[in-house]
Structure formats: structure tokens, C-alpha cells
Design a protein around this motif. Structure first.
Motif, PDB file in Angstrom:
ATOM      1  N   SER A 108      46.982  39.478  38.563  1.00 15.33           N
ATOM      2  CA  SER A 108      47.381  38.912  39.855  1.00 15.33           C
ATOM      3  C   SER A 108      46.753  39.746  40.955  1.00 15.33           C
ATOM      4  O   SER A 108      46.877  40.987  40.957  1.00 15.33           O
ATOM      5  N   MET A 109      46.082  39.079  41.883  1.00 11.95           N
ATOM      6  CA  MET A 109      45.453  39.782  42.989  1.00 11.95           C
ATOM      7  C   MET A 109      46.498  40.410  43.902  1.00 11.95           C
ATOM      8  O   MET A 109      46.341  41.538  44.364  1.00 11.95           O
ATOM      9  N   SER A 125      40.139  41.730  47.716  1.00 17.78           N
ATOM     10  CA  SER A 125      39.216  40.633  47.368  1.00 17.78           C
ATOM     11  C   SER A 125      37.790  40.969  47.774  1.00 17.78           C
ATOM     12  O   SER A 125      36.839  40.698  47.036  1.00 17.78           O
ATOM     13  N   PHE A 166      35.893  37.246  37.419  1.00 23.06           N
ATOM     14  CA  PHE A 166      37.245  36.698  37.404  1.00 23.06           C
ATOM     15  C   PHE A 166      37.217  35.179  37.523  1.00 23.06           C
ATOM     16  O   PHE A 166      36.328  34.594  38.160  1.00 23.06           O
ATOM     17  N   ARG A 214      39.832  32.586  39.087  1.00 23.22           N
ATOM     18  CA  ARG A 214      41.030  32.533  39.912  1.00 23.22           C
ATOM     19  C   ARG A 214      41.661  31.162  39.759  1.00 23.22           C
ATOM     20  O   ARG A 214      41.026  30.139  40.031  1.00 23.22           O
ATOM     21  N   THR A 216      45.034  35.428  37.936  1.00 21.95           N
ATOM     22  CA  THR A 216      43.626  35.821  37.840  1.00 21.95           C
ATOM     23  C   THR A 216      43.352  36.279  36.420  1.00 21.95           C
ATOM     24  O   THR A 216      44.055  37.138  35.883  1.00 21.95           O
TER      25      THR A 216
END
Length: 294
Positions: A17-18, A33, A48, A50, A55
Motif C-alpha cells: 500500500s502506497m 510516489s 508496480f 497499482r 499496490t
């Protein structure tokens, strides 16, 4: 490619997870990012995928992830090794000591050095005062503990030890509490040669002359073999400090010399220009001194 980019990459791969990775790294999500896009530009491939649920890594990302973990472990190990080496680096300080110096005092001084100056690694060299002074001037010793007032060197007077005579058991002087210098007249007396303790040697000769005493001198170079030298020279008494007499001539009563009293002075000496750690060691030893050299 920078290590920080790899750390960000590994964090996102771990969190999937971003947003959670950004929180863990104390970064804003837009900043994280941007860093990851820079990493993808550096390697020239998408790392990645998304999705609305999180992610995930692409096949290329999976391959890089294994290498990234190894590189980061190596980087951390290298940093820890460097810090460890820095913390344990010690500087050698070579110190000269004369024969006969009290063992207890030497051991107490070494313990104080280890406790208060842990980055100093001390080595000891036993040598006469004359040899030590030469070695300090030549840079072969950092510090010397000598029985002569230093010339052209910095130094501190540490302490004085009374000279006396150790006499054979049953000798007429054995029962005395003190011995006058004039009582040395006609006594077969073993003393250190001038090369070992020139100042003390000269003072003794002058004191005996001034007192009207003519000892039957036996001069020799000795440190550990006082008894053998006394036997070889058939000496009735040996001129020593009390500590040396008890250690080298057990069973020989020791009597201090008075009128005038004779003392053996110990100094710590070092070059005027030296390393900071030598200055620190000299200062600690000097702090144990009774008075300073002017």
C-alpha cells in the motif's frame, strides 16, 4: 539508483500500500510516489501495478525486490562495521618505566588510564632513566617515567622515595630506626652505577663527602639481581628504596638514610609537541603528582 529509493521500494512492497508505506516512512504519499517513479526511470522498467485494492509488484519488481533486500542488508552491515571500528579504535601510547618502580602504583595508574582514557592503548618499556630520556627525545617513547629532572622536555614531578640501606641480618646497623650518612664510613656499600641513576649517584657521593664518610664503594649495574651483586661484591649493605629492598633483598632489614636525607625523585616527561592522546595520558599521570614542574 540510490539506496533511499531501494528502501522506499522495499517498504511499499512490504506494505502493499502506497499510503501505509508513506506513513511508515514519514513521507507524504505524493512525495513517495515521485521517488518511486524516479526509481522506475532509473531501472527503465515498471516495478508496480497499482490497483484499487493496493499496490503489487510486477515480475520485474519481484526480481528487483530480492536484490534490494540483499543490498540493503549489506549497506546496513557496512555502516555497523564502520561505527564499530570507529568506537573501538585505540591509539598506542608507549610509556617507559624504570626498574624498581612500585608495582602497585603502576597497576593503579594503568587501571585509571583504562577507565578514563579508553581510547589509549598503553605499552610499557622498562629502561633506565638515561635510556628513556634519549628514547623520548628520539620519538621512540611517548612518555618516560624517569629519575632525572627533564631538560628540553615537558614534565611533572610525581613523587619522592626515600633512599636507605638494606643491611645483612645481624649487622650493627640492622637494628637502627635511621642511619646517618656519616655511619656509612668504612662500610662495604653496593650502589647503582652512575649510568643508571646519575643524579642520585652524584648526590650520594657529595653527601658522603660532606659528612666526612668514606664508604668502601661497590658500584654495579643491577635491577633484579641485587642479592647476587651483593654476594659477588661481598657488600655489607645495599643502597635502595624501601620498596626495592623488600622485593629484592628479603630478610635484609632496611634503614632510611638521614642527615641529610636522600631521595629518589620520579618524573613523568614527554615532548613539548605531541599527539592529543599523549597529552591526555600525561595529564592523567600528572594529576597523581605531588607538585608541578615550574
Amino acid at each position: 539508483m540510490e539506496l533511499r529509493h531501494l528502501r522506499y521500494f522495499v517498504a511499499v512492497a512490504s506494505e502493499r500500500s502506497m499510503s501505509r508505506a508513506a506513513e511508515r516512512l514519514h513521507l507524504t504519499q505524493p512525495s513517495l510516489s515521485r521517488q518511486l517513479r524516479q526509481l522506475e526511470r532509473d531501472v527503465g522498467i515498471t516495478l508496480f501495478e497499482r490497483t484499487p485494492t493496493g499496490t503489487t509488484l510486477t515480475p520485474a519488481g519481484v526480481a528487483l525486490h530480492q536484490h534490494a533486500l540483499l543490498l540493503l542488508r549489506l549497506a546496513d552491515a557496512s555502516r555497523d562495521a564502520a561505527h564499530s571500528a570507529s568506537e573501538h579504535t585505540r591509539e598506542v601510547v608507549d610509556i617507559g618505566i624504570p626498574p624498581g618502580l612500585a608495582t602497585d602504583w603502576v597497576l593503579e595508574t594503568l587501571a585509571a588510564l583504562r577507565a578514563e582514557i579508553p581510547h589509549a592503548s598503553v605499552t610499557l618499556t622498562e629502561a633506565s632513566s638515561t635510556d628513556q630520556l634519549r628514547m623520548v627525545r628520539e620519538g621512540r617513547l611517548d612518555l618516560g617515567l624517569v629519575h632525572e629532572r627533564p631538560l628540553a622536555l615537558r614534565g611533572t614531578r610525581l613523587f619522592d622515595q626515600a633512599f636507605g640501606i638494606a643491611v645483612r641480618a645481624g649487622h650493627r646497623l640492622a637494628g637502627r630506626s635511621t642511619c646517618l650518612v656519616r655511619d656509612l664510613d668504612n662500610l662495604r656499600l653496593l650502589a647503582h652505577g652512575r649510568e643508571q641513576v646519575p643524579v642520585a649517584h652524584d648526590r650520594l657521593i657529595v653527601a658522603a663527602h660532606d659528612a666526612g664518610a668514606v664508604p668502601l664503594w661497590r658500584f654495579a649495574q643491577f635491577s633484579e639481581h641485587a642479592l647476587a651483586c651483593a654476594e659477588a661484591s661481598e657488600a655489607e649493605a645495599v643502597l635502595l628504596t624501601e620498596h626495592s629492598a623488600h622485593r629484592l633483598l628479603p630478610g635484609w632489614p632496611w634503614v632510611p638514610l638521614v642527615d641529610p636525607p636522600l631521595e629518589l625523585t620520579t618524573w613523568v616527561v614527554w615532548q613539548a609537541s605531541t599527539r592529543p592522546v599523549v597529552e591526555q595520558v600525561a595529564e592523567l599521570i600528572s594529576g597523581r603528582a605531588s607538585r608541578r614542574v615550574e
